[in-house]
Design a protein around this motif. Structure first.
Motif, mmCIF file in Angstrom:
data_model
loop_
_atom_site.group_PDB
_atom_site.id
_atom_site.type_symbol
_atom_site.label_atom_id
_atom_site.label_comp_id
_atom_site.label_asym_id
_atom_site.label_seq_id
_atom_site.Cartn_x
_atom_site.Cartn_y
_atom_site.Cartn_z
ATOM 1 N N LEU A 152 6.384 19.203 -1.051
ATOM 2 C CA LEU A 152 5.127 19.204 -0.304
ATOM 3 C C LEU A 152 4.747 17.776 0.017
ATOM 4 C CD1 LEU A 152 2.924 21.718 -2.316
ATOM 5 C CD2 LEU A 152 3.820 22.049 -0.011
ATOM 6 N N ILE A 153 4.218 17.572 1.225
ATOM 7 C CA ILE A 153 3.664 16.265 1.581
ATOM 8 C C ILE A 153 2.211 16.464 2.000
ATOM 9 C CG2 ILE A 153 5.900 15.270 2.190
ATOM 10 C CD1 ILE A 153 5.078 15.642 5.166
ATOM 11 N N PRO A 154 1.392 15.415 1.899
ATOM 12 C CA PRO A 154 -0.051 15.591 2.131
ATOM 13 C C PRO A 154 -0.424 16.001 3.553
ATOM 14 C CG PRO A 154 0.408 13.566 0.929
ATOM 15 C CD PRO A 154 1.727 14.081 1.399
ATOM 16 N N ARG A 155 0.485 15.884 4.513
ATOM 17 C CA ARG A 155 0.180 16.299 5.886
ATOM 18 C C ARG A 155 0.058 17.810 5.999
ATOM 19 N NH1 ARG A 155 1.488 11.632 8.788
ATOM 20 N NH2 ARG A 155 3.054 10.345 7.757
ATOM 21 N N ALA A 156 0.244 18.526 4.891
ATOM 22 C CA ALA A 156 0.270 19.986 4.845
ATOM 23 C C ALA A 156 1.532 20.514 5.521
ATOM 24 C CB ALA A 156 -0.991 20.622 5.424
ATOM 25 N N VAL A 157 2.631 19.955 5.067
ATOM 26 C CA VAL A 157 3.963 20.410 5.457
ATOM 27 C C VAL A 157 4.730 20.664 4.167
ATOM 28 C CG1 VAL A 157 6.125 19.794 6.612
ATOM 29 C CG2 VAL A 157 3.936 19.024 7.573
ATOM 30 N N GLY A 158 5.404 21.812 4.112
ATOM 31 C CA GLY A 158 6.205 22.149 2.939
ATOM 32 C C GLY A 158 7.611 22.544 3.339
ATOM 33 N N VAL A 159 8.550 22.219 2.485
ATOM 34 C CA VAL A 159 9.960 22.524 2.750
ATOM 35 C C VAL A 159 10.538 23.195 1.505
ATOM 36 C CG1 VAL A 159 12.249 21.533 3.214
ATOM 37 C CG2 VAL A 159 10.217 20.487 4.248
ATOM 38 N N THR B 154 7.890 19.719 12.125
ATOM 39 C CA THR B 154 9.124 19.498 11.366
ATOM 40 C C THR B 154 10.041 20.680 11.658
ATOM 41 O OG1 THR B 154 7.970 18.292 9.630
ATOM 42 C CG2 THR B 154 10.120 19.205 9.060
ATOM 43 N N VAL B 155 11.222 20.390 12.216
ATOM 44 C CA VAL B 155 12.128 21.481 12.594
ATOM 45 C C VAL B 155 13.325 21.589 11.660
ATOM 46 C CG1 VAL B 155 11.429 21.575 15.010
ATOM 47 C CG2 VAL B 155 13.301 20.082 14.366
ATOM 48 N N ALA B 156 13.658 20.515 10.969
ATOM 49 C CA ALA B 156 14.801 20.572 10.051
ATOM 50 C C ALA B 156 14.695 19.455 9.030
ATOM 51 C CB ALA B 156 16.115 20.457 10.822
ATOM 52 N N LYS C 53 0.836 -1.214 0.000
ATOM 53 C CA LYS C 53 0.000 0.000 0.000
ATOM 54 C C LYS C 53 0.866 1.257 0.000
ATOM 55 C CE LYS C 53 -4.267 -1.700 1.840
ATOM 56 N NZ LYS C 53 -4.886 -2.182 3.032
ATOM 57 N N THR C 54 0.418 2.266 -0.783
ATOM 58 C CA THR C 54 1.129 3.541 -0.806
ATOM 59 C C THR C 54 0.981 4.222 0.552
ATOM 60 O OG1 THR C 54 0.756 3.768 -3.163
ATOM 61 C CG2 THR C 54 1.292 5.783 -1.973
ATOM 62 N N PHE C 55 2.102 4.604 1.169
ATOM 63 C CA PHE C 55 2.029 5.258 2.479
ATOM 64 C C PHE C 55 2.748 6.596 2.511
ATOM 65 C CE2 PHE C 55 6.050 3.942 4.956
ATOM 66 C CZ PHE C 55 6.751 3.561 3.821
ATOM 67 N N HIS C 56 3.237 7.038 1.337
ATOM 68 C CA HIS C 56 3.835 8.376 1.276
ATOM 69 C C HIS C 56 3.732 8.886 -0.144
ATOM 70 C CE1 HIS C 56 6.424 11.680 2.547
ATOM 71 N NE2 HIS C 56 7.056 11.536 1.407
ATOM 72 N N ASP C 57 3.338 10.158 -0.275
ATOM 73 C CA ASP C 57 3.221 10.807 -1.578
ATOM 74 C C ASP C 57 3.872 12.178 -1.439
ATOM 75 O OD1 ASP C 57 1.200 10.581 -4.218
ATOM 76 O OD2 ASP C 57 1.742 12.620 -3.639
ATOM 77 N N GLN C 58 4.699 12.519 -2.396
ATOM 78 C CA GLN C 58 5.456 13.770 -2.276
ATOM 79 C C GLN C 58 5.639 14.373 -3.667
ATOM 80 O OE1 GLN C 58 8.883 13.362 0.371
ATOM 81 N NE2 GLN C 58 10.027 14.733 -0.948
ATOM 82 N N CYS C 59 5.554 15.697 -3.742
ATOM 83 C CA CYS C 59 5.771 16.337 -5.041
ATOM 84 C C CYS C 59 6.480 17.673 -4.828
ATOM 85 C CB CYS C 59 4.459 16.532 -5.785
ATOM 86 S SG CYS C 59 3.283 17.546 -4.916
ATOM 87 N N THR D 197 13.567 27.304 4.434
ATOM 88 C CA THR D 197 12.729 27.114 5.609
ATOM 89 C C THR D 197 11.587 26.107 5.408
ATOM 90 O OG1 THR D 197 11.671 28.363 7.401
ATOM 91 C CG2 THR D 197 11.254 29.122 5.158
ATOM 92 N N ILE D 198 10.741 26.033 6.412
ATOM 93 C CA ILE D 198 9.690 25.005 6.507
ATOM 94 C C ILE D 198 8.385 25.710 6.863
ATOM 95 C CG2 ILE D 198 8.930 23.010 7.899
ATOM 96 C CD1 ILE D 198 12.065 22.533 8.335
ATOM 97 N N VAL D 199 7.297 25.256 6.253
ATOM 98 C CA VAL D 199 5.980 25.802 6.586
ATOM 99 C C VAL D 199 5.048 24.622 6.856
ATOM 100 C CG1 VAL D 199 5.304 25.977 4.155
ATOM 101 C CG2 VAL D 199 4.175 27.411 5.834
ATOM 102 N N GLN D 200 4.155 24.773 7.847
ATOM 103 C CA GLN D 200 3.290 23.647 8.197
ATOM 104 C C GLN D 200 1.988 24.146 8.803
ATOM 105 O OE1 GLN D 200 5.785 21.300 10.949
ATOM 106 N NE2 GLN D 200 6.913 23.204 11.240
#
Ligand code: HEM
Length: 187
Positions: free
Chosen positions: A98-105, A147-149, A75-81, A134-137
């Motif tokens: 970007l990851i689906p958890r609404a975290v961007g780097v 996510t700190v780093a 099963k797919t458990f991670h998607d990233q673009c 930086t990181i946005v979440q």
């Protein structure tokens, strides 16, 4: 944006295409301890041409999409673009993800070519308090699974792509090194 065929993608050229690998290992946080998940994945890098910023900076690059599946259940458990972009004027590489958890780097770094081979290594990093990269979440993640780093190393050598990445999380009241890595072949 110019016609893609005219673009020199510089150190990113070797990434273009579709890659698959089944030697992945994910180490993810649990309330107590960690969860280790062997995985397989596909990453596709597509050339997108160039962009000009403030009529001054020119970036060329690739859009990518990564889908990761657990070996234990397929099963797919991670998607990233995101994007890998190269600024030829400064040699800077930017890796936006970007990851689906609404975290961007937005991570930055450089590409280095091995003088003894054709291998190109990209090392990029970002930090929550890094003024440049930086990181946005979303608020929930900020409060509960921050996510700190982030840092990553990708090496492309012909039709082989190897990467390791570490996402430092502040979760369950502790700092956790969430790590991923795989070796892929161009298909
Ligand atoms: C191959 C790449 C990755 C894989 C396979 C992966 C997989 C996982 C897994 C299995 C978890 C545990 C929670 C769950 O079962 O859903 C997790 C948690 C997490 N991951 Fe990743 N991850 C990857 C990359 C990343 C990246 C690049 C980031 C951010 C920069 C990230 C951020 C997070 C965060 C914030 C959590 C904590 C959420 C939670 O456990 O509730 N991950 N990841």
């Amino acid at each position: 944006m110019a016609d893609n065929s005219e673009i020199d993608y510089g150190p990113l050229t070797g990434l273009i295409g579709t890659w698959q690998g089944d030697k992945g290992m994910d180490v993810a946080p649990e309330p107590v301890g960690q969860s280790d998940s062997p995985y397989f994945e596909t990453i596709t890098f597509t050339p997108i041409g160039d962009v000009t910023n403030a009529e001054e900076q020119v970036l060329v690059g690739l859009r990518y999409h990564q889908t990761v599946s657990r070996k234990s259940n397929n099963k797919t458990f991670h998607d990233q673009c995101g994007y890998w972009m190269w600024d030829a004027a400064t040699g800077t590489i930017s890796h936006s993800l970007l990851i689906p958890r609404a975290v961007g780097v937005i991570a930055g770094g450089v590409a280095k070519t091995d003088p003894d081979s054709s291998a190109v290594t990209f090392e990029i990093k970002a930090g929550l308090h890094n003024p440049d990269w930086t990181i946005v979440q979303q608020p929930f993640m900020r409060d509960k699974a921050k996510t700190v780093a982030f840092h990553a190393k990708f090496t492309v050598d012909g039709d082989t792509l190897v990467y390791t990445e570490t996402t430092v999380l502040d979760i369950y009241g502790k700092k956790f090194q969430h790590t991923d890595g795989n070796t892929l072949k161009r298909i």
